[in-house]
Design a protein around this motif. Sequence first.
Motif, PDB file in Angstrom:
ATOM      1  N   TYR A  88       0.843  -1.210   0.000  1.00 54.15           N
ATOM      2  CA  TYR A  88       0.000   0.000   0.000  1.00 54.15           C
ATOM      3  C   TYR A  88       0.870   1.249   0.000  1.00 54.15           C
ATOM      4  CZ  TYR A  88      -3.391   3.535   1.457  1.00 54.15           C
ATOM      5  OH  TYR A  88      -4.173   4.656   1.521  1.00 54.15           O
ATOM      6  N   ILE A  89       1.934   1.218   0.791  1.00 56.85           N
ATOM      7  CA  ILE A  89       2.851   2.375   0.843  1.00 56.85           C
ATOM      8  C   ILE A  89       3.439   2.632  -0.542  1.00 56.85           C
ATOM      9  CG2 ILE A  89       4.960   3.306   1.865  1.00 56.85           C
ATOM     10  CD1 ILE A  89       2.688   2.988   3.860  1.00 56.85           C
ATOM     11  N   ALA A  90       3.861   1.565  -1.219  1.00 60.29           N
ATOM     12  CA  ALA A  90       4.485   1.712  -2.537  1.00 60.29           C
ATOM     13  C   ALA A  90       3.500   2.223  -3.580  1.00 60.29           C
ATOM     14  CB  ALA A  90       5.058   0.362  -2.975  1.00 60.29           C
ATOM     15  N   SER A  91       2.213   1.945  -3.368  1.00 57.65           N
ATOM     16  CA  SER A  91       1.211   2.347  -4.365  1.00 57.65           C
ATOM     17  C   SER A  91       0.797   3.827  -4.255  1.00 57.65           C
ATOM     18  CB  SER A  91      -0.043   1.471  -4.220  1.00 57.65           C
ATOM     19  OG  SER A  91      -0.746   1.780  -3.020  1.00 57.65           O
ATOM     20  N   LEU A  92       1.155   4.481  -3.176  1.00 61.56           N
ATOM     21  CA  LEU A  92       0.688   5.855  -2.947  1.00 61.56           C
ATOM     22  C   LEU A  92       1.125   6.809  -4.055  1.00 61.56           C
ATOM     23  CD1 LEU A  92       1.268   6.199   0.921  1.00 61.56           C
ATOM     24  CD2 LEU A  92      -0.920   5.983  -0.275  1.00 61.56           C
ATOM     25  N   THR A  93       2.346   6.661  -4.521  1.00 61.68           N
ATOM     26  CA  THR A  93       2.851   7.594  -5.537  1.00 61.68           C
ATOM     27  C   THR A  93       2.268   7.310  -6.917  1.00 61.68           C
ATOM     28  OG1 THR A  93       4.785   6.167  -5.823  1.00 61.68           O
ATOM     29  CG2 THR A  93       5.010   8.048  -4.321  1.00 61.68           C
ATOM     30  N   ASN A  94       1.605   6.153  -7.084  1.00 62.01           N
ATOM     31  CA  ASN A  94       1.014   5.832  -8.389  1.00 62.01           C
ATOM     32  C   ASN A  94      -0.288   6.584  -8.647  1.00 62.01           C
ATOM     33  OD1 ASN A  94       3.084   3.953  -8.759  1.00 62.01           O
ATOM     34  ND2 ASN A  94       1.879   2.278  -7.864  1.00 62.01           N
ATOM     35  N   GLU A  95      -0.866   7.147  -7.578  1.00 59.06           N
ATOM     36  CA  GLU A  95      -2.193   7.758  -7.690  1.00 59.06           C
ATOM     37  C   GLU A  95      -2.151   9.257  -7.959  1.00 59.06           C
ATOM     38  OE1 GLU A  95      -4.814   5.822  -7.685  1.00 59.06           O
ATOM     39  OE2 GLU A  95      -3.509   4.096  -7.311  1.00 59.06           O
ATOM     40  N   VAL A  96      -0.937   9.835  -8.020  1.00 54.79           N
ATOM     41  CA  VAL A  96      -0.844  11.284  -8.220  1.00 54.79           C
ATOM     42  C   VAL A  96       0.292  11.584  -9.204  1.00 54.79           C
ATOM     43  CG1 VAL A  96       0.629  11.532  -6.173  1.00 54.79           C
ATOM     44  CG2 VAL A  96      -0.582  13.519  -7.050  1.00 54.79           C
ATOM     45  N   PRO A  97       0.050  12.418 -10.221  1.00 51.45           N
ATOM     46  CA  PRO A  97       1.091  12.672 -11.223  1.00 51.45           C
ATOM     47  C   PRO A  97       2.221  13.563 -10.720  1.00 51.45           C
ATOM     48  CG  PRO A  97      -0.874  13.963 -11.691  1.00 51.45           C
ATOM     49  CD  PRO A  97      -1.238  13.035 -10.583  1.00 51.45           C
ATOM     50  N   SER A  98       1.905  14.527  -9.836  1.00 53.75           N
ATOM     51  CA  SER A  98       2.938  15.427  -9.304  1.00 53.75           C
ATOM     52  C   SER A  98       2.455  16.013  -7.984  1.00 53.75           C
ATOM     53  CB  SER A  98       3.230  16.563 -10.299  1.00 53.75           C
ATOM     54  OG  SER A  98       2.171  17.511 -10.303  1.00 53.75           O
ATOM     55  N   ALA A  99       3.336  16.755  -7.353  1.00 51.91           N
ATOM     56  CA  ALA A  99       2.988  17.380  -6.065  1.00 51.91           C
ATOM     57  C   ALA A  99       2.437  18.792  -6.230  1.00 51.91           C
ATOM     58  CB  ALA A  99       4.225  17.413  -5.169  1.00 51.91           C
ATOM     59  N   ALA A 100       2.216  19.209  -7.470  1.00 50.02           N
ATOM     60  CA  ALA A 100       1.822  20.594  -7.737  1.00 50.02           C
ATOM     61  C   ALA A 100       0.499  20.970  -7.085  1.00 50.02           C
ATOM     62  CB  ALA A 100       1.746  20.828  -9.245  1.00 50.02           C
ATOM     63  N   ASN A 101      -0.420  19.994  -6.980  1.00 47.89           N
ATOM     64  CA  ASN A 101      -1.762  20.300  -6.464  1.00 47.89           C
ATOM     65  C   ASN A 101      -1.986  19.822  -5.037  1.00 47.89           C
ATOM     66  OD1 ASN A 101      -2.651  21.485  -8.919  1.00 47.89           O
ATOM     67  ND2 ASN A 101      -3.007  19.435  -9.764  1.00 47.89           N
ATOM     68  N   ILE A 102      -0.902  19.692  -4.266  1.00 48.55           N
ATOM     69  CA  ILE A 102      -1.054  19.153  -2.907  1.00 48.55           C
ATOM     70  C   ILE A 102      -1.940  20.037  -2.032  1.00 48.55           C
ATOM     71  CG2 ILE A 102       1.051  20.296  -2.059  1.00 48.55           C
ATOM     72  CD1 ILE A 102       1.438  17.796  -0.251  1.00 48.55           C
ATOM     73  N   ASP A 103      -1.883  21.356  -2.226  1.00 45.39           N
ATOM     74  CA  ASP A 103      -2.708  22.255  -1.416  1.00 45.39           C
ATOM     75  C   ASP A 103      -4.192  21.978  -1.660  1.00 45.39           C
ATOM     76  OD1 ASP A 103      -2.770  24.731   0.368  1.00 45.39           O
ATOM     77  OD2 ASP A 103      -4.021  25.398  -1.298  1.00 45.39           O
ATOM     78  N   TYR A 104      -4.547  21.736  -2.916  1.00 39.71           N
ATOM     79  CA  TYR A 104      -5.943  21.427  -3.250  1.00 39.71           C
ATOM     80  C   TYR A 104      -6.375  20.102  -2.618  1.00 39.71           C
ATOM     81  CZ  TYR A 104      -9.985  19.935  -5.969  1.00 39.71           C
ATOM     82  OH  TYR A 104     -11.225  19.479  -6.338  1.00 39.71           O
ATOM     83  N   TYR A 105      -5.534  19.072  -2.772  1.00 36.06           N
ATOM     84  CA  TYR A 105      -5.863  17.764  -2.201  1.00 36.06           C
ATOM     85  C   TYR A 105      -6.050  17.871  -0.674  1.00 36.06           C
ATOM     86  CZ  TYR A 105      -3.737  16.220  -6.640  1.00 36.06           C
ATOM     87  OH  TYR A 105      -3.410  16.049  -7.971  1.00 36.06           O
ATOM     88  N   ALA A 106      -5.123  18.569  -0.039  1.00 41.92           N
ATOM     89  CA  ALA A 106      -5.155  18.686   1.428  1.00 41.92           C
ATOM     90  C   ALA A 106      -6.405  19.412   1.904  1.00 41.92           C
ATOM     91  CB  ALA A 106      -3.902  19.406   1.921  1.00 41.92           C
ATOM     92  N   HIS A 107      -6.849  20.429   1.161  1.00 44.97           N
ATOM     93  CA  HIS A 107      -8.045  21.166   1.565  1.00 44.97           C
ATOM     94  C   HIS A 107      -9.321  20.349   1.340  1.00 44.97           C
ATOM     95  CE1 HIS A 107      -5.583  24.855   1.948  1.00 44.97           C
ATOM     96  NE2 HIS A 107      -6.540  25.184   2.803  1.00 44.97           N
ATOM     97  N   VAL A 108      -9.286  19.425   0.388  1.00 43.84           N
ATOM     98  CA  VAL A 108     -10.422  18.501   0.240  1.00 43.84           C
ATOM     99  C   VAL A 108     -10.491  17.595   1.468  1.00 43.84           C
ATOM    100  CG1 VAL A 108     -11.358  16.558  -1.082  1.00 43.84           C
ATOM    101  CG2 VAL A 108     -10.434  18.556  -2.277  1.00 43.84           C
ATOM    102  N   VAL A 109      -9.334  17.096   1.908  1.00 45.51           N
ATOM    103  CA  VAL A 109      -9.273  16.275   3.122  1.00 45.51           C
ATOM    104  C   VAL A 109      -9.797  17.065   4.322  1.00 45.51           C
ATOM    105  CG1 VAL A 109      -7.745  15.045   4.720  1.00 45.51           C
ATOM    106  CG2 VAL A 109      -7.340  14.901   2.246  1.00 45.51           C
ATOM    107  N   LEU A 110      -9.360  18.310   4.431  1.00 48.16           N
ATOM    108  CA  LEU A 110      -9.786  19.163   5.536  1.00 48.16           C
ATOM    109  C   LEU A 110     -11.293  19.430   5.492  1.00 48.16           C
ATOM    110  CD1 LEU A 110      -9.038  20.987   7.949  1.00 48.16           C
ATOM    111  CD2 LEU A 110      -8.655  22.828   6.310  1.00 48.16           C
ATOM    112  N   ASP A 111     -11.824  19.666   4.307  1.00 47.09           N
ATOM    113  CA  ASP A 111     -13.260  19.926   4.161  1.00 47.09           C
ATOM    114  C   ASP A 111     -14.085  18.756   4.683  1.00 47.09           C
ATOM    115  OD1 ASP A 111     -15.650  21.388   2.728  1.00 47.09           O
ATOM    116  OD2 ASP A 111     -15.695  19.328   1.986  1.00 47.09           O
TER     117      ASP A 111
END
Length: 443
Positions: A88-111
């Motif tokens: 599962y740990i190894a698969s985490l990076t397969n689900e996102v193309p880059s770190a450019a949108n991390i702020d957006y992803y994190a705010h969805v989690v926060l919401d």
Amino acid sequence: MDERLKDSIPPHNLEAEVATLGAMLLDWTSIQDVVTFLLPEHFYSLQNQIIYSTLIKLFGSGITGDILTLTNELSKNNELEKAGGGAYIASLTNEVPSAANIDYYAHVVLDRATRRSLIKISSEIKASAFDESRESRSILEEAEKKIFALTDMGQTIQIHDMHEVVQRTSEIIHQHYHNHDTYSGIPCGFTRLDSMTSGFQKSELSIIGARPSMGKTAMALSMMENIAINQKIPCGFFSLEMSFEQIGQRLLSQVSRIPGHKIRSGMMKLDDLQKINDAAGRVFDSPLYIVDTPNMQLLDLRAMARRMVQSKGVKIIFIDYIGLISTQNSAAPVYEQVSEISKSLKSLARELDIPVVALCQVARDAEGAEPTLAQLRGSGSIEQDADVVMFIHRERKKTEEGEKDPVQDAKLIVAKQRNGPIGDVNLLFLSSYTKFENKAAEE
């Protein structure tokens, strides 16, 4: 999906959680963009909570987080299986193309975390409402605190460099220069005092102290006349000593300049009645809101103050006076209760971001002399918590006939001001109207 099943599942977004964690593992520096507002408990998945918590530990230790260091740290703490295992740990990076949108992803989690918290709080409020051993006022205060706490959820900590600091400060200074005839706060109408304080400032607690019958309420009403009636700035007034009818009579006496005893006795001429009607017309549409509950509970006062700001747009609150506010811990020593009240009023001013002006009695040994900070009644915490402390001082003069002198010299002593000068403000007290005014030399 069955709607009943959907409603039973708390709000969450596992894709956003995985994308947030994967972005960090792709670009370790991106964690610094979200670590200031995103907490492990904001993740819905327990395994994602464990992974993010471990990444924060690595970040705090100065270790670069990647799949290998994360896996090793989880194994060392016997948490790898709880976190989903190595695959599962190894698969985490397969689900996102880059770190450019991390702020957006994190705010969805926060919401989604905020929505879950709202559901949890609603359930707690419901359970408390059925608990008849608790007072409803206490339940309301607790509910308001929990709801207001959610507004701070995910608040981002900002770093301001000197480019931003100097630029913003310079803008403020230039605004003051070009508007030097205006005030940064809410002016009370006493020229000298407004020059010293630049008006009552947001988030500040101001104390006006005096011996009984020195004119504490008159001072507050004189200030509110200028703020609410003349400037039309919404103002809240908690009168714990006088009824709203008495306050109304005081205000009409001040504005009409008809002596209060004439209004109370009804011994007025037709011309006086016309002046009262004209004054009533001015006061009628003024944004002044009065609560006249005696011995008001501190938690009720805070709740009502919040409602005043939210529903009436109140910009400043006056409280008459500290000694009449009740606390839930009524068995505690007086100084502890007063300390709780002063701290609570200061936090209320900061929470609502408005000035709070509270009246306070001073000790008996101040009679006949100018009051000092040491004579604030009840607790030294009043002096500590207050941003501004002022004292009213005047002589108890009478004429030969035994009547009060209709015009008396008075002084407002600014004994403490965190962000400005201290000194005396000379005023006139018009006892017939129970009103303070500027002296001619001060205008």
